[in-house]
Design an enzyme around this catalytic site. Structure first.
Site, mmCIF file in Angstrom:
data_model
loop_
_atom_site.group_PDB
_atom_site.id
_atom_site.type_symbol
_atom_site.label_atom_id
_atom_site.label_comp_id
_atom_site.label_asym_id
_atom_site.label_seq_id
_atom_site.Cartn_x
_atom_site.Cartn_y
_atom_site.Cartn_z
ATOM 1 N N GLN A 196 67.467 34.171 76.716
ATOM 2 C CA GLN A 196 67.988 34.142 78.082
ATOM 3 C C GLN A 196 67.322 33.037 78.897
ATOM 4 O OE1 GLN A 196 67.637 38.889 77.975
ATOM 5 N NE2 GLN A 196 68.077 38.146 80.020
ATOM 6 N N PHE A 227 69.856 41.819 77.690
ATOM 7 C CA PHE A 227 69.386 42.931 78.526
ATOM 8 C C PHE A 227 67.950 42.749 79.014
ATOM 9 C CE2 PHE A 227 72.193 44.880 75.188
ATOM 10 C CZ PHE A 227 73.339 44.913 75.966
ATOM 11 N N GLU A 231 64.321 37.437 77.508
ATOM 12 C CA GLU A 231 63.925 36.569 78.620
ATOM 13 C C GLU A 231 62.627 35.838 78.304
ATOM 14 O OE1 GLU A 231 62.733 36.736 83.372
ATOM 15 O OE2 GLU A 231 63.813 38.411 82.484
ATOM 16 N N ARG A 309 58.738 44.771 91.284
ATOM 17 C CA ARG A 309 60.105 45.211 91.602
ATOM 18 C C ARG A 309 60.190 46.739 91.655
ATOM 19 N NH1 ARG A 309 65.613 43.291 91.879
ATOM 20 N NH2 ARG A 309 64.843 41.162 91.877
ATOM 21 N N ARG A 341 66.991 45.263 81.777
ATOM 22 C CA ARG A 341 68.013 45.418 82.821
ATOM 23 C C ARG A 341 67.556 46.331 83.973
ATOM 24 N NH1 ARG A 341 74.174 46.587 80.898
ATOM 25 N NH2 ARG A 341 75.276 45.673 82.666
ATOM 26 N N PHE A 343 64.624 45.696 85.560
ATOM 27 C CA PHE A 343 63.328 45.030 85.713
ATOM 28 C C PHE A 343 62.366 45.803 86.615
ATOM 29 C CE2 PHE A 343 60.568 41.353 86.759
ATOM 30 C CZ PHE A 343 60.445 40.785 85.510
ATOM 31 N N ALA A 514 67.744 38.929 86.541
ATOM 32 C CA ALA A 514 67.712 39.379 87.936
ATOM 33 C C ALA A 514 69.110 39.433 88.553
ATOM 34 C CB ALA A 514 66.788 38.482 88.770
ATOM 35 N N GLU A 716 72.746 44.275 86.963
ATOM 36 C CA GLU A 716 71.788 45.379 86.884
ATOM 37 C C GLU A 716 72.145 46.612 87.714
ATOM 38 O OE1 GLU A 716 67.547 43.201 86.280
ATOM 39 O OE2 GLU A 716 68.755 42.524 87.965
#
Length: 760
Positions: A196, A227, A231, A309, A341, A343, A514, A716
Site C-alpha cells: 500500500q 486492509f 502499509e 487514533r 482498517r 487504524f 486512512a 474505514e
C-alpha cells in the site's frame, strides 16, 4: 460523474485475467525464497545448521543478516526493526534466514530443513497485563487530557470502574505478502511489491542495500487485498527480495504461504481497557479516566499512530466534559502488530460504546437514552477532547434517517414479543436489536502524509494516460480517479488508460491508507488534468478567435460558439502547435495541524457520519450467534461512485463482524500462533452475512469541506458500524438471563464468550 461506473478490473477479476505479482511470467534465472522462522518467542541464536541442505538433489543459496550491505533496519517511525534476526529472537516465527532455490516449493521445503540452535534467555511476555506489570513498553505513554477530571469525577453522582478486552484480527487478504525484485545495471533495482506504500518500500530497500532512492523503482499494479497489513510490513518482504537479488544478481521472488504469512506478519492490535466513569442520574457522562493497553508486539512499527487514533476516537459522537486517557503500547514477544482498517479508531469507538453500555446497565435505562443525552450538540458542547471543533454534526439527521430506514422502534417491540414467546415455550433462542452511531475523522494524524501527486499525459490521438500515487487493492480507487480526469476533460471513461503505481512516475507518495486515497489522489489528478485543459482552452481561443469564457468541453467535444472539435482533434492540433499535453498535479490537505506531544490540534479535515441497526439471534444452549438483519446509513458526501461506495460499506461491515464475533487469535503458552489458516482461524462466511442487508447513502449531503466534488471517504468508517451487532448480541444476552452482565462481554463474541456471560 458516472456514479455507477464499474470497477476498472472487475471483468478481469472474475475471469482470472487480472495480473497479480505471482502471475507475472517467470524469467529463466528467477530464484524463489523460503523463510527460516524461529521456533521460540524469546532467545539468542547460537548456531544455524544447514547440513541437511547438502543432501538435496537441487542447489540452494543461504541469505542471512550478515549479507546485508546497508542497515538491517526498516522501522517506519523508529529504528530497531530488522528484516532478519541477527542475534536476538523476540517472537515465535521471526525470520532468521532466507533459502533460495529454483522453485517456490523447493525453497519452502529447504527452509524447513534448517535447524536453529537457540539459547532461551527468559520467559516470553505474551499478555497485556504481564507487559504492563513489568513496565514492558515500546514507547512513552501517550496522554489525552481535557478539563478538570478530579473535580468532575467528585461532582458526579455515580461512578463505575471496570475493564474489558478487545481482540485482535488477522488481515487475511486473499493475496499473501509477495515481492519480486529485478536487478539491473548501475546498481539499479525494480521492485514489484504487494504494498500500500510504494515509497516506503523504496526507502526500506534503499536503506538495506545502501543505495539512493533514485536507483529504486517501486511498482505495483494491484494488490489482492491490503486492509492496512501491507502499509508498512510489505516493506519487510520487499527488502528481503531486494537483498537476495543484490547478493545473487538474479531476479528473486519472495511469496509467503498462508501459514508463514499469518505467523510472520502483524495483526490488528488487541487492547485492554481499564476505566472509571463519573455520570449523573440521567446518564450524562461528566468524567472519564481511562488506561488503554495495546499489544504492540515485539517492535513499534505503527503502534504509536494507532494508539493516537484510538485516543482521538474515544469520543465517537459524544461530548465528554473531562477526560484523561493514557495509552500504553505494550512490548510483548508476539509478532509486531500493525495498521488495520480503522487504524485504532475501531478500538477507541468500541471502548466508549462499551462504557456507555455499562452506564445504561447501571442506571437500568435504555442505551439509546444514554446516547441521546451525550451526543455532540450546541447545548452539550462541540469541542473534542483533542481540541477540534465538530462544527456541523450530522448525528441527529443520521439517527433520524436510520430510525425510519430500519423501522427501528417497531422492531424493538417485535423482538420483545419474540423473546417472551421463546421464554414461555422454553425454547433456546433470543433476539437482540441495537443501533450504532459513528463519527470518523478523515486525514492522516501526521500532517506531512496528507499530500499526493499525479501525472497525466494526453496523446495526440486523444487518449489519456493516468498515473498517481495511490494503490489499487480492490477498493475502486483507480476507477474513481479515472472518473475525475474524464469529468475534467468531459470525455468518455474509456479514453482514460490507468497505469501501475510507480515511484519513477510519481515520487514521494503517501500510503494508500486512512481512507484518504480518493481525497488526495483525486484532487492531484484534477490539478494535473486542469493544467492541460487550460492550455487547450488557450489554444482553442486563439484557433477560433473566441474568448476563453465561450469555450466549453462537452461529451467529448470542445465547443466555441458555432464551431467545435472532437477532443482527439484538439489534442492533435495542440501537438501540431507545440503545446505541452503533459502535466504533474499536486494536492495537500488544508486546515490540518497537530501537536503530537500535547495531543491537541485540528488533525482531521472533516468527519464522516453513519449509523447501523443490527438484529442478532443467539442460542442460549450453545452460545452460537447469527446476524439476521443489518440496515446502514452512511455519509459519503456527494459520492464519486455510488456502486463502489456501497460495495465498500458492505465489505467493511462484514469485516467488522468478523473482528467482533468469530475471528479469534490463539497463542500457545510458549508464544506460538495456533490460528494460521482458515481451518483454525474462523473467517466470516456466506452464512455470517445478514440475510437482510440494506445500505443507503445519506442524500443531499455534500461535504462542507472542499474535497473532490464534495465527496467523502468510505474505506474505514463502515467497519465501525459492525459494533451494532456486538451490542445486539449484548441485548440478546440480557433477554436470555436478567441476572447476566452483558456489559462484561469481551470481543470477539465467540460462542464460548457468550455462554460465559449468559451464565455469569
Amino acid at each position: 460523474m458516472n456514479k455507477v461506473a464499474f470497477h476498472d478490473s472487475s471483468i478481469r477479476h472474475t475471469t482470472g485475467q487480472a495480473i497479480y505479482i505471482d502471475d507475472m511470467p517467470d524469467q529463466e534465472n528467477l530464484l524463489h525464497g523460503g523463510l527460516v522462522l524461529s521456533k521460540c518467542a524469546y532467545g539468542k541464536i547460537k548456531k544455524l545448521d544447514y547440513s541437511k541442505l547438502d543432501k538435496l538433489p537441487y542447489s540452494t543459496k543461504i541469505i542471512t543478516a550478515k549479507d546485508i550491505p546497508g542497515e538491517n533496519e526498516i522501522g517506519p517511525i523508529k529504528n530497531g526493526e530488522p528484516i532478519l534476526a541477527d542475534d536476538l529472537i523476540t517472537y515465535y516465527g521471526q525470520p532468521i534466514a532466507i533459502i533460495l532455490a529454483k522453485t517456490h516449493q523447493e525453497a519452502i521445503y529447504a527452509s524447513n530443513l534448517v535447524e536453529v540452535e537457540i539459547e532461551f534467555i527468559g520467559e516470553p511476555i505474551l499478555t497485556l497485563d504481564d507487559a504492563y506489570s513489568k513496565s514492558s513498553f515500546l514507547d512513552e505513554p501517550i496522554i489525552l487530557e481535557k478539563g478538570l477530571l478530579e473535580n468532575e469525577m467528585d461532582r458526579s453522582k455515580f461512578k463505575i470502574s471496570d475493564c474489558f478486552e478487545i481482540g485482535g484480527q488477522d488481515h487475511f487478504y486473499l493475496e499473501t505478502h509477495v515481492a519480486l525484485t529485478f536487478p539491473s545495471e548501475n546498481n539499479e533495482y525494480t521492485v514489484w511489491s504487494s504494498t500500500q506504500h510504494p515509497t516506503e518500500v523504496q526507502h526500506g530497500v534503499g536503506k538495506v542495500l545502501n543505495i539512493p532512492s533514485a536507483k529504486i523503482d517501486s511498482k505495483v499494479r494491484r494488490l489482492g487485498g491490503g486492509f492496512g497489513g501491507k502499509e508498512s510490513q510489505a516493506t519487510i518482504f520487499a527488502a528481503m527480495s531486494a537483498l537476495c537479488a543484490f547478493v545473487t544478481q538474479q531476479p528473486v521472488k519472495i511469496r509467503l504461504n498462508r501459514h508463514h504469512d499469518m505467523t510472520a506478519s502483524g495483526k490488528r492490535h488487541n487492547f485492554k481497557i481499564y476505566f472509571t466513569a463519573g455520570f449523573s442520574s440521567k446518564g450524562k457522562i461528566n468524567a472519564l479516566d481511562l488506561r488503554l493497553l495495546s499489544n504492540g508486539g515485539n517492535v513499534l512499527d505503527l503502534s504509536g499512530p494507532v494508539m493516537t487514533r484510538a485516543l482521538t476516537h474515544l469520543d465517537n459522537c459524544y461530548f465528554i466534559k473531562s477526560i484523561k486517557a493514557v495509552g500504553y503500547i505494550c512490548k510483548t514477544n508476539t509478532v509486531s502488530n500493525t495498521a488495520f482498517r480503522g487504524f485504532g479508531g475501531p478500538q477507541g469507538m468500541l471502548a466508549i460504546e462499551n462504557i456507555i453500555y455499562f452506564v445504561a446497565q447501571f442506571l437500568k435505562k435504555p442505551l439509546d437514552e444514554i446516547r441521546d443525552i451525550n451526543f455532540y450538540s450546541k447545548s452539550n458542547g462541540l469541542t473534542t477532547p483533542y481540541g477540534q471543533v465538530v462544527s456541523k454534526p450530522r448525528i441527529e439527521r443520521v439517527i433520524k434517517e436510520i430510525y425510519g430506514f430500519s423501522d427501528y422502534h417497531k422492531r424493538v417491540e417485535t423482538v420483545k414479543v419474540f423473546n417472551l414467546d421463546q421464554e414461555k415455550n422454553k425454547l433456546p433462542f433470543r433476539k437482540g436489536l441495537a443501533l450504532m452511531p459513528a463519527k470518523f475523522g478523515i486525514s492522516f494524524n501526521k500532517p506531512s502524509f496528507n499530500q499526493a501527486g499525479a501525472l497525466v499525459h494526453v496523446y495526440s490521438d486523444g487518449s489519456v494516460r493516468l498515473n498517481h500515487g495511490g494503490t489499487e487493492m480492490g477498493q475502486g480507487l483507480f476507477i474513481k480517479v479515472a472518473q475525475v480526469v474524464a469529468e475534467c476533460f468531459k470525455i468518455p471513461l474509456e479514453q482514460i488508460h490507468i497505469t501501475s503505481t510507480n515511484t519513477a512516475e510519481v515520487p514521494n507518495t503517501s500510503a494508500t491508507a486512512a481512507s484518504s486515497g480518493s481525497d488526495l489522489n483525486g484532487m492531484a489528478a484534477w490539478d494535473a488534468a486542469s493544467k492541460i485543459k487550460n492550455r487547450m482552452i488557450t489554444h482553442v481561443s486563439q484557433l477560433f478567435q473566441k474568448h476563453k469564457s465561450e469555450i466549453a468541453f462537452e461529451n467529448g467535444r470542445i465547443i466555441a460558439g458555432n464551431k467545435s472539435l472532437l477532443f482527439s482533434e484538439l489534442a492533435h492540433s495542440c501537438w501540431e502547435n507545440r503545446i505541452s499535453l503533459s502535466s504533474t498535479g499536486f494536492y495537500k490537505t488544508p486546515k490540518i495541524h497537530w501537536d503530537q506531544g500535547k495531543l491537541k490540534g485540528h488533525p482531521y479535515f472533516y468527519f464522516t457520519w453513519g449509523a447501523a441497526v443490527s438484529e442478532a439471534l443467539i442460542d442460549i444452549n450453545t452460545g452460537e450467534s447469527r446476524i439476521l438483519q443489518a440496515d446502514i446509513i452512511q455519509d459519503c458526501g456527494n459520492s464519486l461512485n455510488e456502486s463502489i461506495d456501497i460495495g465498500q460499506i458492505e465489505g467493511g461491515f462484514i469485516q467488522g463482524l468478523g473482528w467482533l464475533t468469530c475471528e479469534e487469535l490463539h497463542f500457545s503458552k510458549d508464544g506460538k500462533l495456533l490460528t494460521t489458516g482458515p481451518s483454525t482461524y474462523k473467517l466470516p462466511g456466506s452464512r455470517d452475512a445478514p440475510p437482510k442487508f440494506k445500505v443507503k447513502l445519506l442524500e443531499n449531503a455534500d461535504n462542507d469541506e472542499k474535497t473532490i466534488f464534495r465527496s467523502k471517504a468510505v474505506g474505514e468508517p463502515p467497519l465501525l458500524l459492525a459494533i451494532s451487532h456486538f451490542l445486539a448480541i449484548k441485548d440478546a444476552i440480557k433477554a436470555a438471563n436478567p441476572l447476566s452482565r452483558p456489559e462484561k462481554l469481551n470481543s470477539p463474541a465467540t460462542p464460548s464468550e457468550i455462554l460465559k456471560v449468559i451464565k455469569a
